[in-house]
Scaffold this motif. Sequence first.
Motif, PDB file in Angstrom:
ATOM      1  N   LEU A 140     -28.789  13.482  46.258  1.00  0.00           N
ATOM      2  CA  LEU A 140     -29.471  13.215  44.988  1.00  0.00           C
ATOM      3  C   LEU A 140     -28.557  12.438  44.040  1.00  0.00           C
ATOM      4  O   LEU A 140     -27.386  12.762  43.873  1.00  0.00           O
ATOM      5  CB  LEU A 140     -29.878  14.531  44.322  1.00  0.00           C
ATOM      6  N   GLN A 141     -29.112  11.413  43.415  1.00  0.00           N
ATOM      7  CA  GLN A 141     -28.403  10.658  42.391  1.00  0.00           C
ATOM      8  C   GLN A 141     -29.215  10.677  41.103  1.00  0.00           C
ATOM      9  O   GLN A 141     -30.431  10.448  41.119  1.00  0.00           O
ATOM     10  CB  GLN A 141     -28.187   9.205  42.842  1.00  0.00           C
ATOM     11  N   THR A 142     -28.545  10.974  39.999  1.00  0.00           N
ATOM     12  CA  THR A 142     -29.216  10.983  38.690  1.00  0.00           C
ATOM     13  C   THR A 142     -28.322  10.293  37.669  1.00  0.00           C
ATOM     14  O   THR A 142     -27.089  10.304  37.787  1.00  0.00           O
ATOM     15  CB  THR A 142     -29.492  12.421  38.203  1.00  0.00           C
ATOM     16  N   ALA A 143     -28.948   9.705  36.678  1.00  0.00           N
ATOM     17  CA  ALA A 143     -28.194   9.083  35.584  1.00  0.00           C
ATOM     18  C   ALA A 143     -29.107   8.977  34.369  1.00  0.00           C
ATOM     19  O   ALA A 143     -30.333   8.804  34.493  1.00  0.00           O
ATOM     20  CB  ALA A 143     -27.693   7.699  35.986  1.00  0.00           C
ATOM     21  N   LEU A 144     -28.501   9.106  33.179  1.00  0.00           N
ATOM     22  CA  LEU A 144     -29.222   9.013  31.920  1.00  0.00           C
ATOM     23  C   LEU A 144     -28.694   7.808  31.145  1.00  0.00           C
ATOM     24  O   LEU A 144     -27.488   7.684  30.916  1.00  0.00           O
ATOM     25  CB  LEU A 144     -29.019  10.290  31.094  1.00  0.00           C
ATOM     26  N   TYR A 145     -29.604   6.913  30.748  1.00  0.00           N
ATOM     27  CA  TYR A 145     -29.214   5.663  30.102  1.00  0.00           C
ATOM     28  C   TYR A 145     -29.897   5.538  28.739  1.00  0.00           C
ATOM     29  O   TYR A 145     -31.124   5.659  28.652  1.00  0.00           O
ATOM     30  CB  TYR A 145     -29.640   4.458  30.953  1.00  0.00           C
ATOM     31  N   PRO A 146     -29.143   5.270  27.683  1.00  0.00           N
ATOM     32  CA  PRO A 146     -29.788   4.925  26.408  1.00  0.00           C
ATOM     33  C   PRO A 146     -30.394   3.529  26.495  1.00  0.00           C
ATOM     34  O   PRO A 146     -29.861   2.649  27.170  1.00  0.00           O
ATOM     35  CB  PRO A 146     -28.638   4.977  25.402  1.00  0.00           C
ATOM     36  N   VAL A 147     -31.498   3.326  25.816  1.00  0.00           N
ATOM     37  CA  VAL A 147     -32.159   2.021  25.792  1.00  0.00           C
ATOM     38  C   VAL A 147     -31.904   1.392  24.426  1.00  0.00           C
ATOM     39  O   VAL A 147     -32.407   1.874  23.400  1.00  0.00           O
ATOM     40  CB  VAL A 147     -33.663   2.136  26.067  1.00  0.00           C
ATOM     41  N   SER A 148     -31.131   0.329  24.408  1.00  0.00           N
ATOM     42  CA  SER A 148     -30.762  -0.326  23.156  1.00  0.00           C
ATOM     43  C   SER A 148     -32.008  -0.808  22.412  1.00  0.00           C
ATOM     44  O   SER A 148     -32.953  -1.330  23.007  1.00  0.00           O
ATOM     45  CB  SER A 148     -29.845  -1.516  23.457  1.00  0.00           C
ATOM     46  N   GLY A 149     -31.990  -0.623  21.093  1.00  0.00           N
ATOM     47  CA  GLY A 149     -33.111  -1.064  20.265  1.00  0.00           C
ATOM     48  C   GLY A 149     -34.237  -0.063  20.163  1.00  0.00           C
ATOM     49  O   GLY A 149     -35.261  -0.347  19.539  1.00  0.00           O
ATOM     50  N   THR A 150     -34.067   1.135  20.752  1.00  0.00           N
ATOM     51  CA  THR A 150     -35.067   2.201  20.677  1.00  0.00           C
ATOM     52  C   THR A 150     -34.331   3.537  20.548  1.00  0.00           C
ATOM     53  O   THR A 150     -33.140   3.630  20.844  1.00  0.00           O
ATOM     54  CB  THR A 150     -35.957   2.256  21.933  1.00  0.00           C
ATOM     55  N   PRO A 151     -35.047   4.586  20.166  1.00  0.00           N
ATOM     56  CA  PRO A 151     -34.412   5.909  20.182  1.00  0.00           C
ATOM     57  C   PRO A 151     -34.455   6.578  21.550  1.00  0.00           C
ATOM     58  O   PRO A 151     -33.903   7.666  21.720  1.00  0.00           O
ATOM     59  CB  PRO A 151     -35.251   6.706  19.170  1.00  0.00           C
ATOM     60  N   TRP A 152     -35.066   5.950  22.539  1.00  0.00           N
ATOM     61  CA  TRP A 152     -35.335   6.594  23.817  1.00  0.00           C
ATOM     62  C   TRP A 152     -34.179   6.443  24.811  1.00  0.00           C
ATOM     63  O   TRP A 152     -33.334   5.557  24.691  1.00  0.00           O
ATOM     64  CB  TRP A 152     -36.617   6.044  24.439  1.00  0.00           C
ATOM     65  N   GLN A 153     -34.214   7.313  25.826  1.00  0.00           N
ATOM     66  CA  GLN A 153     -33.284   7.267  26.946  1.00  0.00           C
ATOM     67  C   GLN A 153     -34.106   7.275  28.237  1.00  0.00           C
ATOM     68  O   GLN A 153     -35.212   7.814  28.273  1.00  0.00           O
ATOM     69  CB  GLN A 153     -32.357   8.483  26.936  1.00  0.00           C
ATOM     70  N   VAL A 154     -33.538   6.691  29.280  1.00  0.00           N
ATOM     71  CA  VAL A 154     -34.212   6.656  30.589  1.00  0.00           C
ATOM     72  C   VAL A 154     -33.395   7.472  31.576  1.00  0.00           C
ATOM     73  O   VAL A 154     -32.182   7.259  31.734  1.00  0.00           O
ATOM     74  CB  VAL A 154     -34.368   5.211  31.090  1.00  0.00           C
ATOM     75  N   LEU A 155     -34.073   8.399  32.230  1.00  0.00           N
ATOM     76  CA  LEU A 155     -33.460   9.199  33.293  1.00  0.00           C
ATOM     77  C   LEU A 155     -34.008   8.716  34.630  1.00  0.00           C
ATOM     78  O   LEU A 155     -35.229   8.622  34.807  1.00  0.00           O
ATOM     79  CB  LEU A 155     -33.783  10.676  33.107  1.00  0.00           C
ATOM     80  N   VAL A 156     -33.097   8.392  35.553  1.00  0.00           N
ATOM     81  CA  VAL A 156     -33.492   7.950  36.890  1.00  0.00           C
ATOM     82  C   VAL A 156     -32.931   8.954  37.891  1.00  0.00           C
ATOM     83  O   VAL A 156     -31.734   9.290  37.853  1.00  0.00           O
ATOM     84  CB  VAL A 156     -32.953   6.542  37.204  1.00  0.00           C
ATOM     85  N   ALA A 157     -33.798   9.451  38.765  1.00  0.00           N
ATOM     86  CA  ALA A 157     -33.393  10.384  39.829  1.00  0.00           C
ATOM     87  C   ALA A 157     -33.894   9.852  41.157  1.00  0.00           C
ATOM     88  O   ALA A 157     -35.062   9.452  41.280  1.00  0.00           O
ATOM     89  CB  ALA A 157     -33.962  11.773  39.565  1.00  0.00           C
TER      90      ALA A 157
END
Length: 378
Positions: A327-344
């Motif tokens: 399993l690989q996971t990572a959390l990325y902030p998205v510039s220009g928004t308050p959101w983050q993207v989690l990919v698993a």
Amino acid sequence: MNHLEDRLRTELRQEADAVRTSPDAWQENRRRLAASQRRRVARVLTTAAAVIVVLLVGGLIVVATNGADGGPPASGGGDDPFTERFLLGPPVQVETLEVDGVPTVHEAALSDMTGKGPNLCDHVEAASSGFGSCTIREPDADDPAVAFDWLSSSSGGSDTRGILAGVDSRVMTVQIWMDNGDMTLADLKPGGWEDTKLFALTVPADGPRPQRLVAYSDASGKSLQSVDLVDRFGDGWLPRGGKTCTGAATATWRQPRRGGTGDDVSVVLWSGSVKVTLAESDTAGSTCLGLGPSPLAASTPLDAHLVVAVIAPEAEFYEVRQPPPGLQTALYPVSGTPWQVLVASVPQQSTFGDTEIVVLDSSDGVLDRLFLDQLASP
């Protein structure tokens, strides 16, 4: 003939004696007239009092009804919620604004005009205009899950967007996340009733706008409540707040190829929606999702081995529970928004099994959770 005249005079005197009035008859007549007039005046006054009572009751009903719908303007004679007898604490300056080019003070106070509990009222008085409103307390404000006891869009006209809020005594900090990803701390002021705190933020409509509020109980970062303002005020609150993935996007984020062999993951964000795509996939198309108010705002499987989630800014950390091999996971902030993207993702020969993603605030408090196997099941 004279005898007949004498007889008639005698009979007339006898009739007059029979109806002779008392010496105070004139005074008695005046007294009765005066009493009659007083009764007429009393009837008129009683009728007028009844009309006044109806008008007063009607006026209170109007005030109460208007208060429930956002309230009467915080100005204007006897119905002014800033009248001293209605106030539950002194008015406080929540911010300074420029209205029609005139610097002016934005004041707020808790006011009870009906005896049914405090409304949060505000007013702004400028040289050429004045405005204000009242907001009722949240029906479930005493629930521990509710920290924002009052929340409304504040007055300001078509060229501004603003929020006005009151939080309960547990709240020590409020983060205001703007739609461009900036964050500012609310300037909390004492509300004067049960240790509540008040704040406001008004910004130009053509600039970044408040999108998400997060209340914390202490410096450890324990989250009490998050509020998504698009969810609260509707799609029109933000210029790109719709759930349909149309129009000019706020930001685009792309995940590099997995190990150099996989497909790029493309995430396009609007204020209220997200489109997730495997950029070079022949089997998976684009998925448009509305962003919800929960910390895990949206999530979607792109295939049985790849899951993408959009996570709110109050999620500081995440944990993986019962991870499968590879399993690989990572959390990325998205510039220009308050959101983050989690990919698993897991290798092609593996599955997610009972894997659970748990998102946490900075005090390690659980905000939300996601079971990958359920999400990625065909």
